[in-house]
Scaffold this motif. Structure first.
Motif, PDB file in Angstrom:
ATOM      1  N   LEU A 289       3.789  -2.986  -2.699  1.00  0.00           N
ATOM      2  CA  LEU A 289       3.495  -3.857  -4.231  1.00  0.00           C
ATOM      3  C   LEU A 289       5.337  -4.389  -4.537  1.00  0.00           C
ATOM      4  CD1 LEU A 289       0.413  -3.368  -5.193  1.00  0.00           C
ATOM      5  CD2 LEU A 289       0.567  -5.345  -3.534  1.00  0.00           C
ATOM      6  N   SER A 290       5.655  -3.160  -4.679  1.00  0.00           N
ATOM      7  CA  SER A 290       7.143  -2.931  -5.162  1.00  0.00           C
ATOM      8  C   SER A 290       8.191  -4.074  -4.693  1.00  0.00           C
ATOM      9  CB  SER A 290       7.433  -1.305  -5.133  1.00  0.00           C
ATOM     10  OG  SER A 290       8.002  -1.114  -4.155  1.00  0.00           O
ATOM     11  N   LEU A 291       7.627  -4.251  -3.255  1.00  0.00           N
ATOM     12  CA  LEU A 291       8.243  -5.586  -2.439  1.00  0.00           C
ATOM     13  C   LEU A 291       8.936  -6.724  -3.188  1.00  0.00           C
ATOM     14  CD1 LEU A 291       7.054  -4.528   0.511  1.00  0.00           C
ATOM     15  CD2 LEU A 291       9.855  -4.414   0.452  1.00  0.00           C
ATOM     16  N   LEU A 292       7.553  -6.649  -4.054  1.00  0.00           N
ATOM     17  CA  LEU A 292       7.555  -8.058  -4.631  1.00  0.00           C
ATOM     18  C   LEU A 292       8.803  -8.535  -5.565  1.00  0.00           C
ATOM     19  CD1 LEU A 292       3.412  -8.608  -5.107  1.00  0.00           C
ATOM     20  CD2 LEU A 292       5.159  -9.905  -3.668  1.00  0.00           C
ATOM     21  N   ARG A 293       9.572  -7.282  -5.789  1.00  0.00           N
ATOM     22  CA  ARG A 293      10.172  -6.927  -6.663  1.00  0.00           C
ATOM     23  C   ARG A 293      11.640  -8.362  -6.571  1.00  0.00           C
ATOM     24  NH1 ARG A 293      10.970  -0.956  -8.541  1.00  0.00           N
ATOM     25  NH2 ARG A 293       8.578  -0.889  -9.478  1.00  0.00           N
ATOM     26  N   TYR A 294      11.151  -8.406  -4.492  1.00  0.00           N
ATOM     27  CA  TYR A 294      12.633  -8.888  -4.269  1.00  0.00           C
ATOM     28  C   TYR A 294      12.485 -10.533  -4.780  1.00  0.00           C
ATOM     29  CZ  TYR A 294      13.707  -4.718  -2.644  1.00  0.00           C
ATOM     30  OH  TYR A 294      14.438  -3.274  -2.371  1.00  0.00           O
ATOM     31  N   THR A 295      13.400 -11.510  -5.449  1.00  0.00           N
ATOM     32  CA  THR A 295      12.894 -12.434  -5.184  1.00  0.00           C
ATOM     33  C   THR A 295      12.816 -13.710  -3.657  1.00  0.00           C
ATOM     34  OG1 THR A 295      14.396 -13.038  -7.126  1.00  0.00           O
ATOM     35  CG2 THR A 295      14.181 -14.936  -6.522  1.00  0.00           C
ATOM     36  N   SER A 296      13.689 -13.530  -2.946  1.00  0.00           N
ATOM     37  CA  SER A 296      13.200 -13.978  -1.524  1.00  0.00           C
ATOM     38  C   SER A 296      11.884 -13.382  -0.633  1.00  0.00           C
ATOM     39  CB  SER A 296      14.926 -13.734  -0.905  1.00  0.00           C
ATOM     40  OG  SER A 296      14.668 -12.268  -0.222  1.00  0.00           O
ATOM     41  N   PHE A 297      11.953 -12.216  -1.298  1.00  0.00           N
ATOM     42  CA  PHE A 297      10.163 -12.029  -0.333  1.00  0.00           C
ATOM     43  C   PHE A 297       9.288 -13.002  -1.179  1.00  0.00           C
ATOM     44  CE2 PHE A 297       7.101  -8.698   0.457  1.00  0.00           C
ATOM     45  CZ  PHE A 297       7.303  -9.100   1.711  1.00  0.00           C
ATOM     46  N   ARG A 298       9.221 -12.812  -2.385  1.00  0.00           N
ATOM     47  CA  ARG A 298       8.348 -12.785  -3.334  1.00  0.00           C
ATOM     48  C   ARG A 298       8.078 -14.449  -3.255  1.00  0.00           C
ATOM     49  NH1 ARG A 298      10.722 -11.677  -7.815  1.00  0.00           N
ATOM     50  NH2 ARG A 298      10.629 -13.682  -8.263  1.00  0.00           N
ATOM     51  N   LEU A 299       8.637 -15.488  -3.331  1.00  0.00           N
ATOM     52  CA  LEU A 299       9.207 -17.162  -3.032  1.00  0.00           C
ATOM     53  C   LEU A 299       8.265 -17.003  -1.812  1.00  0.00           C
ATOM     54  CD1 LEU A 299      11.722 -18.036  -4.815  1.00  0.00           C
ATOM     55  CD2 LEU A 299      10.162 -17.838  -5.574  1.00  0.00           C
ATOM     56  N   SER A 300       8.599 -16.829  -0.757  1.00  0.00           N
ATOM     57  CA  SER A 300       8.630 -16.679   0.468  1.00  0.00           C
ATOM     58  C   SER A 300       7.203 -16.136   0.870  1.00  0.00           C
ATOM     59  CB  SER A 300       9.395 -15.787   1.644  1.00  0.00           C
ATOM     60  OG  SER A 300       8.737 -16.057   2.445  1.00  0.00           O
ATOM     61  N   LEU A 301       7.024 -15.208   0.265  1.00  0.00           N
ATOM     62  CA  LEU A 301       5.158 -14.673   0.289  1.00  0.00           C
ATOM     63  C   LEU A 301       4.301 -15.856  -0.155  1.00  0.00           C
ATOM     64  CD1 LEU A 301       3.532 -12.713   1.096  1.00  0.00           C
ATOM     65  CD2 LEU A 301       3.804 -11.554  -1.157  1.00  0.00           C
ATOM     66  N   ILE A 302       4.684 -16.000  -1.396  1.00  0.00           N
ATOM     67  CA  ILE A 302       3.632 -17.238  -2.260  1.00  0.00           C
ATOM     68  C   ILE A 302       3.445 -18.401  -1.628  1.00  0.00           C
ATOM     69  CG2 ILE A 302       3.244 -18.184  -4.336  1.00  0.00           C
ATOM     70  CD1 ILE A 302       4.402 -15.565  -6.053  1.00  0.00           C
ATOM     71  N   GLY A 303       4.773 -19.382  -1.320  1.00  0.00           N
ATOM     72  CA  GLY A 303       5.054 -20.767  -0.789  1.00  0.00           C
ATOM     73  C   GLY A 303       4.274 -20.368   0.487  1.00  0.00           C
ATOM     74  N   MET A 421      12.862  -2.540   5.259  1.00  0.00           N
ATOM     75  CA  MET A 421      11.621  -4.151   6.225  1.00  0.00           C
ATOM     76  C   MET A 421      10.583  -3.029   7.077  1.00  0.00           C
ATOM     77  SD  MET A 421      13.656  -6.278   7.508  1.00  0.00           S
ATOM     78  CE  MET A 421      14.846  -6.154   6.609  1.00  0.00           C
ATOM     79  N   SER A 422      10.487  -2.011   7.568  1.00  0.00           N
ATOM     80  CA  SER A 422       9.199  -2.201   8.646  1.00  0.00           C
ATOM     81  C   SER A 422       7.731  -1.874   7.318  1.00  0.00           C
ATOM     82  CB  SER A 422       9.107  -0.475   8.592  1.00  0.00           C
ATOM     83  OG  SER A 422       8.044  -0.502   9.126  1.00  0.00           O
ATOM     84  N   ALA A 423       8.109  -1.902   5.958  1.00  0.00           N
ATOM     85  CA  ALA A 423       6.905  -1.768   4.856  1.00  0.00           C
ATOM     86  C   ALA A 423       6.636  -3.062   4.625  1.00  0.00           C
ATOM     87  CB  ALA A 423       7.540  -1.412   4.285  1.00  0.00           C
ATOM     88  N   ALA A 424       8.339  -4.193   4.683  1.00  0.00           N
ATOM     89  CA  ALA A 424       8.097  -5.928   4.609  1.00  0.00           C
ATOM     90  C   ALA A 424       7.965  -6.235   5.202  1.00  0.00           C
ATOM     91  CB  ALA A 424       9.609  -5.539   4.545  1.00  0.00           C
ATOM     92  N   THR A 425       7.526  -5.910   6.657  1.00  0.00           N
ATOM     93  CA  THR A 425       6.844  -6.995   7.363  1.00  0.00           C
ATOM     94  C   THR A 425       5.647  -6.304   7.498  1.00  0.00           C
ATOM     95  OG1 THR A 425       7.607  -4.659   9.201  1.00  0.00           O
ATOM     96  CG2 THR A 425       8.774  -6.294   9.046  1.00  0.00           C
ATOM     97  N   SER A 426       5.169  -4.828   7.763  1.00  0.00           N
ATOM     98  CA  SER A 426       3.340  -4.740   7.344  1.00  0.00           C
ATOM     99  C   SER A 426       3.287  -5.814   6.479  1.00  0.00           C
ATOM    100  CB  SER A 426       3.499  -3.312   7.054  1.00  0.00           C
ATOM    101  OG  SER A 426       2.099  -2.794   7.073  1.00  0.00           O
ATOM    102  N   PHE A 427       3.525  -5.308   5.135  1.00  0.00           N
ATOM    103  CA  PHE A 427       2.932  -6.786   3.738  1.00  0.00           C
ATOM    104  C   PHE A 427       3.182  -7.746   4.055  1.00  0.00           C
ATOM    105  CE2 PHE A 427       2.782  -8.546  -0.285  1.00  0.00           C
ATOM    106  CZ  PHE A 427       2.676  -7.259  -0.985  1.00  0.00           C
ATOM    107  N   TYR A 428       3.942  -8.440   4.448  1.00  0.00           N
ATOM    108  CA  TYR A 428       4.473 -10.081   5.050  1.00  0.00           C
ATOM    109  C   TYR A 428       3.201 -10.193   6.067  1.00  0.00           C
ATOM    110  CZ  TYR A 428       6.483 -14.321   4.892  1.00  0.00           C
ATOM    111  OH  TYR A 428       6.945 -15.396   5.075  1.00  0.00           O
ATOM    112  N   ALA A 429       2.979  -9.326   7.099  1.00  0.00           N
ATOM    113  CA  ALA A 429       2.402 -10.204   8.597  1.00  0.00           C
ATOM    114  C   ALA A 429       0.362  -9.690   7.781  1.00  0.00           C
ATOM    115  CB  ALA A 429       2.804  -8.869   9.440  1.00  0.00           C
ATOM    116  N   THR A 430      -0.115  -8.410   6.819  1.00  0.00           N
ATOM    117  CA  THR A 430      -1.033  -8.697   6.283  1.00  0.00           C
ATOM    118  C   THR A 430      -1.485 -10.265   5.422  1.00  0.00           C
ATOM    119  OG1 THR A 430      -0.553  -6.199   6.354  1.00  0.00           O
ATOM    120  CG2 THR A 430      -2.640  -7.344   5.112  1.00  0.00           C
ATOM    121  N   PHE A 431      -0.271 -10.313   4.822  1.00  0.00           N
ATOM    122  CA  PHE A 431      -0.892 -11.645   3.791  1.00  0.00           C
ATOM    123  C   PHE A 431      -0.700 -13.125   5.057  1.00  0.00           C
ATOM    124  CE2 PHE A 431      -0.505  -9.334   0.503  1.00  0.00           C
ATOM    125  CZ  PHE A 431      -1.459  -9.746  -1.101  1.00  0.00           C
TER     126      PHE A 431
END
Length: 500
Positions: A289-303, A421-431
């Motif tokens: 969940l700490s990946l949500l601190r990155y602005t581009s990642f958070r906005l891309s995930l929500i949008g 990057m690996s943790a980010a792709t895992s988190f993003y793909a799950t959502f």
């Protein structure tokens, strides 16, 4: 169709971050008996993985066309068949984060081969289904295989092919991802109209068994040097939370199941709170969940999540609308719904140039509005509409929606360090998978809302109009988040330079 190196790289990025995520948890690996990545062998490796991807993509798109016929055979309302789609996507969301750890521990070839066998076994169970609950369980088994099959196939390719051969290898890999959704609807329509819907699943048997033989013969065994410790507690908590929330939301729209739905939602919320507490105490949680601190990642995930609600609902709503509302055969509806995939394919070569010219922020705002408008118009379709007009609207909606996914899947990683990057792709793909599932739930719930007002058991055109408007309102709300991107967000990726 020819793709330039930038266009091909963009397509690969979408497949890598969207369809084939989360399997590269360790960047270096040992090869115990891997074949050398010669010019011939990397093509063989890419084609074997491409066959698995093609099987998975075809199965998903073919099934949507067959849902009304399957509902009739199971003796349930057509809207209840959303569970068959949701159970598969739910399995993907739950098990994709675990795929990389399993590959590093047991070997990529062993897990890839097992994943194909599980997918084929699930397909055979689907072909034997005599009721909706049976089908839901079988589809979940299928999803378990798919969750491991595609990400680990990507891992095999990344670890077996030299960097200088990667673009060429991707050209062999990406075509099934583009062709599968185009062939799926018409093939599904033909099978349902002239054969039996069970052949949709039985056809996976020869393809899957051939894949197992080829994997055994040509794919080398690859393991991580230092396997990551598996977050079992996080896996259980996140799985219980996702499963209970999704099925709770879906059951809430069914008559007589509201209390059971509330119980499931409550369990899901408690498990979700438990996972958040667990993830804060662990250095390597299965979903970080700490990946949500990155602005581009958070906005891309929500949008992107809001946009995927509409994309998840559309393959469920449109074939049902054409068959139940228009009286079309499955073959005729399949020939029309292929338009969205054609529009998506037409976009692939243009995405890099559009992003370079206008940047991510403006492109996402305009693309999101275009996609939402296109799917809103789908709710206005009526039997007297000219087929070319319907086809054009669906092509346009597919074009804009696919562009949204390409942009979101790229800008998400603009600020993420390589080490994460690996943790980010895992988190993003799950959502991604989770929101596609939620889209089906929202679409089905909207249909039920329209039917409850009159006591009907079969949806009519007005009910589909309501459902399309509801799901497109969700994707339209992504504009709020798209506007929060900086004007120069992702400039290093797109090559766009905002004017002062």
């Amino acid at each position: 169709m020819r793709f330039g190196r930038r266009g091909l790289a963009s397509i690969y990025a979408e497949i890598r971050d969207g369809i084939l995520p989360a399997a590269n948890r360790i960047s270096t690996a040992t090869r115990t008996d891997a074949i050398a990545a010669t010019p011939r062998s990397y093509r063989v490796t890419a084609l074997i993985i491409a066959c698995a991807l093609f099987m998975e993509q075809m199965d998903a798109t073919v099934l949507a066309t067959a849902l009304p016929t399957m509902a009739r055979d199971f003796g349930v309302p057509a809207t209840s068949m959303s569970s068959a789609l949701t159970s598969y996507l739910l399995a993907l969301a739950i098990f994709i984060p675990a795929s990389g750890v399993l590959a590093d521990k047991f070997g990529s070839r062993a897990i890839f081969r097992a994943a194909i066998l599980i997918f084929v076994g699930g397909s055979l169970l689907c072909g034997q289904a005599t009721s909706l609950p049976f089908m839901m369980v079988a589809r979940f088994v299928q999803g378990l295989g798919g969750a491991m099959m595609i990400p680990i196939g990507r891992l095999v390719l990344l670890r077996s092919v030299a960097k200088e051969d990667m673009v060429s290898a991707m050209s062999w890999l990406i075509m099934p991802a583009l062709i599968g959704p185009i062939m799926g609807p018409p093939v599904g329509g033909l099978i349902v109209t002239y054969l039996d819907w069970r052949w949709i699943f039985w056809l996976n048997l020869p393809v899957g068994l051939l894949g197992v033989v080829l994997v055994t013969r040509y794919i080398g065994e690859v393991r991580g040097e230092r396997p990551v410790r598996f977050d079992f507690a996080g896996f259980v908590l996140s799985g219980v939370s996702l499963g209970c929330l999704l099925f709770g939301f879906e059951m809430s729209s069914r008559p007589g199941e509201f209390v059971d739905a509330l119980v499931l939602i409550a369990i899901g919320l408690v498990a979700g709170i438990g996972y958040i507490a667990h993830a804060r105490r662990r250095s390597d949680p299965i979903l970080d969940l700490s990946l949500l601190r990155y602005t581009s990642f958070r906005l891309s995930l929500i949008g992107g999540s809001l946009t995927r609600v509409t994309q998840g609902a559309q393959p469920f709503l449109l074939p049902m609308m054409l068959q139940l509302g228009f009286g079309m055969t499955a073959a005729a509806s399949g020939a029309i719904t292929v338009a969205g995939a054609i529009g998506s394919l037409a976009m692939k070569g243009l995405a890099p140039r559009i992003l370079r010219r206008f940047g991510f922020r403006r492109s996402l705002i305009v693309g999101g509005l275009g996609a939402s408008l296109g799917y809103a118009i789908c709710g206005a379709f009526r039997p007297d509409w000219p087929i070319p007009a319907i086809f054009a609207v669906l092509m346009s909606a597919g074009f804009f929606m696919s562009f949204q996914f390409s942009a979101y899947n790229t800008i998400a990683y603009d600020e993420v360090p390589k080490t994460r990057m690996s943790a980010a792709t895992s988190f993003y793909a799950t959502f991604q998978q989770l929101m596609l599932s939620l889209g089906i739930c929202v679409g089905a719930a909207a249909l039920h809302m329209g039917m409850l007002g009159t006591g009907r058991t079969r949806p009519e055109l007005g009910d589909f109009t309501l459902a399309f408007l509801v799901v497109t309102a969700v994707s339209m709300s992504a504009t709020i988040w798209n506007m929060r991107f900086a004007a120069d967000a992702g400039a290093d990726m797109s090559g766009h330079r905002a004017r002062a």
